[in-house]
Enzyme design. Structure first.
Site, PDB file in Angstrom:
ATOM      1  N   CYS A  86      87.155 -56.521  18.046  1.00 35.84           N
ATOM      2  CA  CYS A  86      86.820 -57.578  17.072  1.00 35.84           C
ATOM      3  C   CYS A  86      86.384 -58.879  17.749  1.00 35.84           C
ATOM      4  O   CYS A  86      85.881 -59.783  17.087  1.00 35.84           O
ATOM      5  CB  CYS A  86      87.997 -57.839  16.147  1.00 35.84           C
ATOM      6  SG  CYS A  86      88.517 -56.370  15.255  1.00 35.84           S
ATOM      7  N   HIS A 122      87.274 -64.798  12.929  1.00 32.60           N
ATOM      8  CA  HIS A 122      87.217 -63.362  12.634  1.00 32.60           C
ATOM      9  C   HIS A 122      88.016 -63.098  11.355  1.00 32.60           C
ATOM     10  O   HIS A 122      89.137 -63.581  11.196  1.00 32.60           O
ATOM     11  CB  HIS A 122      87.794 -62.579  13.814  1.00 32.60           C
ATOM     12  CG  HIS A 122      88.061 -61.144  13.494  1.00 32.60           C
ATOM     13  ND1 HIS A 122      87.128 -60.356  12.864  1.00 32.60           N
ATOM     14  CD2 HIS A 122      89.167 -60.368  13.682  1.00 32.60           C
ATOM     15  CE1 HIS A 122      87.641 -59.150  12.688  1.00 32.60           C
ATOM     16  NE2 HIS A 122      88.870 -59.133  13.172  1.00 32.60           N
ATOM     17  N   ASN A 132      88.055 -56.276   6.951  1.00 27.07           N
ATOM     18  CA  ASN A 132      87.872 -56.587   8.371  1.00 27.07           C
ATOM     19  C   ASN A 132      86.723 -55.730   8.913  1.00 27.07           C
ATOM     20  O   ASN A 132      86.872 -54.527   9.056  1.00 27.07           O
ATOM     21  CB  ASN A 132      89.186 -56.297   9.097  1.00 27.07           C
ATOM     22  CG  ASN A 132      89.093 -56.524  10.599  1.00 27.07           C
ATOM     23  OD1 ASN A 132      88.018 -56.690  11.153  1.00 27.07           O
ATOM     24  ND2 ASN A 132      90.246 -56.517  11.251  1.00 27.07           N
TER      25      ASN A 132
HETATM   26  N1  COA Z   1     100.098 -50.325   0.048  1.00 28.86           N
HETATM   27  C1  COA Z   1     101.371 -50.384  -0.349  1.00 28.86           C
HETATM   28  N2  COA Z   1     102.407 -50.417   0.518  1.00 28.86           N
HETATM   29  C2  COA Z   1     102.105 -50.395   1.825  1.00 28.86           C
HETATM   30  C3  COA Z   1     100.792 -50.334   2.309  1.00 28.86           C
HETATM   31  C4  COA Z   1      99.755 -50.303   1.364  1.00 28.86           C
HETATM   32  N3  COA Z   1      98.456 -50.249   1.700  1.00 28.86           N
HETATM   33  N4  COA Z   1     100.816 -50.317   3.643  1.00 28.86           N
HETATM   34  C5  COA Z   1     102.097 -50.391   4.027  1.00 28.86           C
HETATM   35  N5  COA Z   1     102.888 -50.421   2.923  1.00 28.86           N
HETATM   36  C6  COA Z   1     104.341 -50.488   2.845  1.00 28.86           C
HETATM   37  C7  COA Z   1     105.002 -49.939   4.087  1.00 28.86           C
HETATM   38  O1  COA Z   1     105.143 -48.545   4.002  1.00 28.86           O
HETATM   39  C8  COA Z   1     106.325 -50.668   4.061  1.00 28.86           C
HETATM   40  O2  COA Z   1     107.161 -50.008   3.159  1.00 28.86           O
HETATM   41  P1  COA Z   1     108.751 -49.874   3.452  1.00 28.86           P
HETATM   42  O3  COA Z   1     109.242 -51.272   3.515  1.00 28.86           O
HETATM   43  O4  COA Z   1     109.228 -49.087   2.280  1.00 28.86           O
HETATM   44  O5  COA Z   1     108.841 -49.162   4.758  1.00 28.86           O
HETATM   45  C9  COA Z   1     105.989 -52.028   3.464  1.00 28.86           C
HETATM   46  O6  COA Z   1     104.733 -51.852   2.796  1.00 28.86           O
HETATM   47  C10 COA Z   1     105.872 -53.131   4.487  1.00 28.86           C
HETATM   48  O7  COA Z   1     105.052 -52.652   5.543  1.00 28.86           O
HETATM   49  P2  COA Z   1     104.732 -53.560   6.770  1.00 28.86           P
HETATM   50  O8  COA Z   1     103.837 -52.836   7.699  1.00 28.86           O
HETATM   51  O9  COA Z   1     106.011 -54.127   7.309  1.00 28.86           O
HETATM   52  O10 COA Z   1     103.935 -54.754   6.056  1.00 28.86           O
HETATM   53  P3  COA Z   1     103.518 -56.124   6.603  1.00 28.86           P
HETATM   54  O11 COA Z   1     104.073 -57.173   5.708  1.00 28.86           O
HETATM   55  O12 COA Z   1     103.694 -56.271   8.077  1.00 28.86           O
HETATM   56  O13 COA Z   1     101.948 -56.094   6.345  1.00 28.86           O
HETATM   57  C11 COA Z   1      99.844 -55.781   7.461  1.00 28.86           C
HETATM   58  C12 COA Z   1     101.154 -55.133   7.017  1.00 28.86           C
HETATM   59  C13 COA Z   1      99.037 -54.738   8.189  1.00 28.86           C
HETATM   60  C14 COA Z   1      99.098 -56.260   6.218  1.00 28.86           C
HETATM   61  C15 COA Z   1     100.157 -56.990   8.367  1.00 28.86           C
HETATM   62  O14 COA Z   1     101.078 -56.639   9.375  1.00 28.86           O
HETATM   63  C16 COA Z   1      98.916 -57.527   9.010  1.00 28.86           C
HETATM   64  O15 COA Z   1      98.009 -57.969   8.330  1.00 28.86           O
HETATM   65  N6  COA Z   1      98.835 -57.532  10.352  1.00 28.86           N
HETATM   66  C17 COA Z   1      97.639 -57.943  11.053  1.00 28.86           C
HETATM   67  C18 COA Z   1      96.676 -56.808  11.109  1.00 28.86           C
HETATM   68  C19 COA Z   1      95.296 -57.195  11.534  1.00 28.86           C
HETATM   69  O16 COA Z   1      94.803 -58.207  11.132  1.00 28.86           O
HETATM   70  N7  COA Z   1      94.676 -56.349  12.343  1.00 28.86           N
HETATM   71  C20 COA Z   1      93.355 -56.499  12.799  1.00 28.86           C
HETATM   72  C21 COA Z   1      93.266 -57.472  13.911  1.00 28.86           C
HETATM   73  S1  COA Z   1      91.664 -57.523  14.565  1.00 28.86           S
END
Ligand code: COA
Length: 323
Positions: A112, A248, A278
């Site tokens: 990215c 980004h 993204n």
């Molecule tokens: N829909 C519904 N529930 C979802 C889901 C979706 N698409 N994806 C994950 N979940 C659930 C998980 O299973 C988890 O459930 P549980 O608590 O029962 O185990 C819960 O939601 C929380 O998951 P978690 O991964 O802890 O969520 P989070 O608050 O960390 O959010 C992201 C996840 C990916 C949105 C967040 O971590 C993020 O944006 N990170 C940065 C990623 C990024 O920008 N990457 C690219 C960089 S170039």
């Protein structure tokens, strides 16, 4: 001193739009979950269209808004982590399709951060006097490397391409600072070498994109403000002298965290990820193009462009807008 400036922008996204509601019909997710955690509302997905084909469309859009013909380009750099194949590179495919017969061509993979890294290479060529003008494109088909049964990653990404002409001028791209931390490679990775996905069989062999979302979030919220501060220090500028921060487009909450850390108003951090998700190396040039088309960038305005992603990699650049 000779400077490198951005003089034209362009973009292309595939026609097929997939909303959060569309995803919620085929997997256990919801518009509320995706929107509240990321700001994403929909994304465009390439159907029967490759990274190179999108790069060509973005390149043609850039050329149509530029004073140059394709034969005037001296180089084409395509930033991508999702090429159609290993070689020939995507930039050569763009060269052939648009008729840029005098350009040398290569791809650059910094995930990215690829557009920022590529822009710095273009700046180096121009400031050193080696070349006078070229095109930098970011193009990605992330949809082919995400696991569509893995809801925590597939909802985040979209496909698209954007590009710019970079050419010799008096002012333009100022300080660029980039960095990488290979120790963090594991938190966002795609080890697949089979990215063509022509058949169901080949898709089964794919090692899809894996991500530790929370670790990536922490990395971005820490590293992006730090690299922007470094650029501002080099330029002797204060944060409030920047007109827009073009980051980004990975997650609205990351962008908001950067704004808070910079003590700058959220309005200075434009977002379009609600419509595109993204798009990796394509996100910055697509956003830059949209802002330019909307007349949101003033002549002489100072912009910060900043990218971050797998590698881990990051980078930021000061751009004085005089397109
Ligand atoms: N829909 C519904 N529930 C979802 C889901 C979706 N698409 N994806 C994950 N979940 C659930 C998980 O299973 C988890 O459930 P549980 O608590 O029962 O185990 C819960 O939601 C929380 O998951 P978690 O991964 O802890 O969520 P989070 O608050 O960390 O959010 C992201 C996840 C990916 C949105 C967040 O971590 C993020 O944006 N990170 C940065 C990623 C990024 O920008 N990457 C690219 C960089 S170039």
């Amino acid at each position: 001193m000779t400077a490198a400036k951005i003089t034209a922008t362009g973009a292309y996204v595939p026609e097929r739009e997939v909303t959060n509601e569309d995803l919620a019909r085929v997997m256990d997710t919801s518009d509320e979950w995706i929107r509240s955690r990321t700001g994403i509302g929909s994304r465009h997905i390439a159907v029967g269209e490759s990274t190179s084909q999108m790069a060509v469309k973005a390149a043609m859009d850039v050329l149509s808004r530029s004073r140059w013909e394709a034969e005037d380009l001296q180089f084409i750099i395509v930033a991508t982590g999702t090429p159609d194949h290993l070689f020939p590179n995507m930039a050569c495919l763009v060269q052939e399709a648009v008729g840029a017969s005098h350009a040398f061509c290569f791809d650059l993979n910094a995930a990215c951060s690829g557009f920022l890294y590529s822009l710095s290479v273009a700046k180096g060529y121009i400031e050193s006097g080696m070349y006078e003008r070229g095109m930098v494109i970011g193009a990605e088909t992330i949809s082919k490397v995400v696991d569509w049964t893995e809801r925590s990653t597939c909802v985040l990404f979209g496909d698209g391409a954007g590009g710019v002409i970079v050419e010799k001028g008096e002012r333009g791209i100022g300080s660029v600072v980039m960095g990488a931390d290979g120790k963090g490679g594991d938190v966002l990775r795609c080890y697949s070498s089979n990215i063509l996905c022509h058949s169901e069989e080949s898709r089964k062999r794919i090692d899809y994109l894996h991500m530790d979302g929370q670790e990536v979030f922490r990395f971005a919220a820490r590293q992006v403000p730090a690299v922007i501060e470094e650029v501002l220090d080099r330029e002797g500028l204060q944060a409030d002298q920047i007109g827009h921060y073009i980051l980004h487009q990975a997650n609205e909450r990351i962008i908001a965290a950067v704004a808070r850390k910079m003590k700058e108003p959220a309005e200075k951090f434009p977002v379009n990820l609600s419509r595109y998700g993204n798009t990796s190396s394509a996100s910055i040039p697509i956003l830059l193009h949209e802002l330019d088309q909307a007349g949101a960038l003033q002549p002489g305005e100072k912009l910060i462009l900043a990218g971050f992603g797998a590698g881990l990699t990051w980078g930021a650049a000061l751009v004085e807008w005089n397109n």
